[in-house]
Design a protein around this motif. Structure first.
Motif, PDB file in Angstrom:
ATOM      1  N   MET A   1       0.730  -1.285  -0.104  1.00 40.29           N
ATOM      2  CA  MET A   1       0.013   0.127  -0.030  1.00 40.29           C
ATOM      3  C   MET A   1       0.999   1.356   0.031  1.00 40.29           C
ATOM      4  N   LEU A   5      -2.058   6.501  -0.255  1.00 38.82           N
ATOM      5  CA  LEU A   5      -3.278   5.623   0.040  1.00 38.82           C
ATOM      6  C   LEU A   5      -3.407   5.541   1.452  1.00 38.82           C
ATOM      7  N   VAL A   6      -2.524   5.421   2.337  1.00 33.04           N
ATOM      8  CA  VAL A   6      -2.471   5.609   3.756  1.00 33.04           C
ATOM      9  C   VAL A   6      -3.062   6.731   4.441  1.00 33.04           C
ATOM     10  N   PHE A   8      -4.604   8.950   2.573  1.00 34.57           N
ATOM     11  CA  PHE A   8      -5.848   9.207   2.065  1.00 34.57           C
ATOM     12  C   PHE A   8      -6.947   8.349   2.987  1.00 34.57           C
ATOM     13  N   TYR A   9      -6.541   7.175   3.395  1.00 34.52           N
ATOM     14  CA  TYR A   9      -7.458   6.449   4.385  1.00 34.52           C
ATOM     15  C   TYR A   9      -7.599   7.119   5.545  1.00 34.52           C
ATOM     16  N   GLY A  12      -9.720  10.416   5.050  1.00 35.95           N
ATOM     17  CA  GLY A  12     -11.042   9.853   4.878  1.00 35.95           C
ATOM     18  C   GLY A  12     -11.681   9.494   6.268  1.00 35.95           C
ATOM     19  N   ALA A  13     -11.253   8.783   7.067  1.00 39.82           N
ATOM     20  CA  ALA A  13     -11.414   8.367   8.372  1.00 39.82           C
ATOM     21  C   ALA A  13     -11.868   9.625   9.352  1.00 39.82           C
TER      22      ALA A  13
ATOM     23  N   MET B   1      -4.025   4.453  -5.331  1.00 35.22           N
ATOM     24  CA  MET B   1      -5.090   5.434  -5.155  1.00 35.22           C
ATOM     25  C   MET B   1      -5.691   6.081  -6.231  1.00 35.22           C
ATOM     26  N   HIS B   5     -11.420   6.259  -5.324  1.00 36.67           N
ATOM     27  CA  HIS B   5     -11.720   6.204  -3.969  1.00 36.67           C
ATOM     28  C   HIS B   5     -12.268   7.566  -3.465  1.00 36.67           C
ATOM     29  N   LEU B   9     -15.833   8.175  -1.327  1.00 35.31           N
ATOM     30  CA  LEU B   9     -15.628   8.867  -0.178  1.00 35.31           C
ATOM     31  C   LEU B   9     -16.825  10.133  -0.173  1.00 35.31           C
TER      32      LEU B   9
END
Lengths: 163, 101
Positions: A1, A5-6, A8-9, A12-13, B1, B5, B9
């Motif tokens: 990953m 991307l990390v 982004f998550y 997003g959280a 990504m 995504h 979201l």
């Protein structure tokens, strides 16, 4: 990953957690502050999308102006009344509607998703010249909208009313 | 990504906003949920602008307009809520039925 991307998550959280907090919190002050958290997460997403100017605008307008106005109004109206206020009794229907909305939107997006994976940045110069040449007339209209909203807000909120 | 995504979201953020608008009764809460929905739209716009085939500022410019309109809307709505509170001592959207037929 990948690292992005990390990030982004994580962002997003923050966004979704804050947003859920806004709509379920009983206390309206908590709601307003959680909205700020969520919107700052969105500003982070803008940075991730290489839109630095928009991230800056997001922090300034939402963090600096809108949240302050909301808190101001909460303090000018009675807080204890907000606390006692229950949700609409039809809230299960609202859950169903929101879930249906999400499923519909996500399904349509996944079905028609373009497979772009490279992000492009728009430079400040490009954004500015586009705003003042191609979008000059809408830009002026936006200033008119703000002026009308300002005058309207003063007229509506003024003490006394008709004279 | 990738683009998807950000799209999912923003769909989630928008749906949370829809729930807030439908379920809350305080006018201030409805307004906060509305802000969430406007932001979901902006995330979508900017994601498409960033992942587009050629570099163009259109998506970001429209996002700026959305933010402008959101600011105007919050100012006006807050004035209306203040007025409502002064006239009726309540901010419950169910009680504002003067223009309902």
């Amino acid at each position: 990953m990948s690292l992005s991307l990390v990030v982004f998550y994580l962002l997003g959280a923050v966004c979704l957690g804050g947003a859920v907090g806004v709509v379920v919190s009983r206390n309206v002050v908590h709601s307003a502050l959680l909205l700020l958290v969520s919107l700052m997460g969105v500003a982070g997403l803008y940075l991730l999308l290489l839109a630095e100017f928009l991230a800056l605008v997001q922090v300034l307008i939402y963090g600096g102006a809108i949240t302050i106005i909301v808190l101001f109004v909460i303090m000018l109206t009675r807080v204890q009344e907000f606390r006692a206020m229950k949700d609409n009794p039809q809230w299960p229907l609202a859950v169903v509607a929101a879930l249906a909305m999400f499923v519909l939107l996500a399904a349509a997006m996944i079905k028609g998703a373009p497979s772009e994976t490279t992000r492009q940045s728009v430079s400040f110069e490009e954004l500015g010249s586009s705003l003042f040449t191609q979008w000059a007339v809408p830009f002026e209209v936006a200033s008119l909208v703000l002026l009308v909203a300002l005058i309207g807000a003063i007229v509506i909120a003024r003490e006394g009313g008709e004279e | 990504m990738s683009l998807i995504h950000f799209q999912v979201l923003s769909a989630a953020l928008f749906s949370i906003g829809v729930y807030g608008v439908l379920a809350r009764r305080s006018a201030v809460m409805v307004l906060l949920a509305l802000e969430l929905m406007l932001n979901a739209v902006n995330v979508n716009l900017i994601a498409f602008a960033a992942y587009g085939e050629q570099v163009q500022a259109t998506g970001q410019v429209i996002a700026i307009f959305v933010i402008t309109v959101a600011a105007a809307e919050v100012g006006l709505a807050m004035a209306i809520i203040l007025r409502l509170f002064r006239d009726r001592a309540s901010v419950d959207v169910d009680e504002v039925d003067l223009m309902k037929w």
